[in-house]
Design an enzyme around this catalytic site. Structure first.
Site, PDB file in Angstrom:
ATOM      1  N   SER A  46       0.781  -1.009  -0.136  1.00 17.48           N
ATOM      2  CA  SER A  46       0.006   0.065   0.053  1.00 17.48           C
ATOM      3  C   SER A  46       0.709   1.449  -0.082  1.00 17.48           C
ATOM      4  CB  SER A  46      -0.983   0.068   1.310  1.00 17.48           C
ATOM      5  OG  SER A  46      -0.270  -0.149   2.484  1.00 17.48           O
ATOM      6  N   GLU A 215      -6.893  16.472  10.402  1.00 14.68           N
ATOM      7  CA  GLU A 215      -7.804  16.784  11.196  1.00 14.68           C
ATOM      8  C   GLU A 215      -9.099  16.560  11.250  1.00 14.68           C
ATOM      9  OE1 GLU A 215      -6.785  18.345  14.215  1.00 14.68           O
ATOM     10  OE2 GLU A 215      -4.586  18.270  13.570  1.00 14.68           O
ATOM     11  N   HIS A 231       1.093   5.433   5.980  1.00 14.98           N
ATOM     12  CA  HIS A 231       0.802   6.078   4.490  1.00 14.98           C
ATOM     13  C   HIS A 231       0.988   7.416   4.211  1.00 14.98           C
ATOM     14  CE1 HIS A 231      -1.485   1.934   5.286  1.00 14.98           C
ATOM     15  NE2 HIS A 231      -0.974   1.806   4.245  1.00 14.98           N
TER      16      HIS A 231
END
Length: 276
Positions: A46, A215, A231
């Protein structure tokens, strides 16, 4: 004495001689002497994979690699979320990838994040036995197609000690890959060392914009926010791809004329996420 970035890149690439057989050199050119299109195939997880609109702004470094490559090089990104060196093969993904590999192409092989999940029998491997055994299958597969395999140690996670020191997180897997590269005489891009050094330069606060830290309300895909230290967001994917491009040249896998923009800013809006 501190190393320059160029020295760091060069030091982090296994110093293997560049061997270009007559057939391989000829394969990179058309009958008229012009370079023919070559493809960099990515087998990985990924951290390299193509991301889609429902995952934005999460970004794999394979999405940004084309920005640093000159013509006639192209990228075929076969990396998939959640895969290890083992599960990628067991699912038939390596066999499918190899069907599209042509003489003179490159196969970039980056696994480790999910191999470390040894509690999962479908993905876990042991660094110096099964991990190396599976990686050999990629190397042999590429060579059987008269393509060039390139091993990449896994990109480093965002982890820092209390004193702000960037911490390695991949255990023995990078060392096992380095040993295999030397044994099989395969070019090695030590992406784990390169990214660890870069995260150290940026520090705990500076790396936040490189990883998928969000956020609440910042992205409709993550309404409650996100604290992802594995990631990338576009900035991190671009930086990792830049390190890959520089290392490909430093390791004499690509020529300097094959890459571009390695010292230039890349507009983050170049990153796009197609619909799945």
């Amino acid at each position: 004495m501190s190393l320059t970035r160029r020295q760091t890149v060069a030091a982090a690439v296994t110093a293997l001689p560049l061997v270009l057989a007559t057939g391989t050199a000829a394969a990179a050119h058309s009958p008229g002497g012009r370079p023919r299109p070559r493809t960099l195939h990515i087998a990985g997880d990924s951290t390299a994979a193509q991301k889609y609109a429902d995952a934005a702004p999460e970004t794999g470094w394979g999405m940004a690699l084309p920005f640093f490559l000159g013509r006639p090089l192209t990228v075929a990104n076969h990396a998939m979320n959640g895969r290890s060196s083992k599960s990628f093969i067991d699912e038939g993904r390596l066999a499918a990838l190899l069907e599209g590999v042509r003489e003179g192409d490159l196969l970039l092989i980056q696994f480790g994040h999910n191999d470390e999940k040894t509690e999962d029998p479908a993905r876990g491997t042991d660094p110096y036995t099964t991990y190396q055994d599976y990686l050999r299958e990629y190397v042999r597969g590429a060579r059987s197609r008269r393509a060039r395999p390139v091993l990449l140690t896994p990109v480093e996670r965002r982890r820092f000690a209390a004193d702000g020191t960037a911490k390695p997180s991949h255990g023995e897997y990078p060392a096992a890959m380095r040993a295999l590269a030397a044994e099989e005489r395969v070019p090695l891009l030590d992406l784990q060392a390169l990214t660890l050094a870069r995260w150290q330069e940026l520090g705990p606060d500076g790396t936040l914009a490189y990883f998928n830290w969000l956020e609440p309300g910042q992205s409709p895909n993550y309404p409650d926010g996100q604290q992802d230290n594995t990631h990338f967001r576009p900035r991190g994917a671009v930086e990792a791809a830049r390190l890959v491009a520089r290392a490909l040249v430093a390791g004499q896998v690509l020529a300097p004329r094959d890459v571009r923009r390695t010292d230039s800013a890349i507009p983050l809006e170049w990153i796009t996420w197609p619909q799945a």
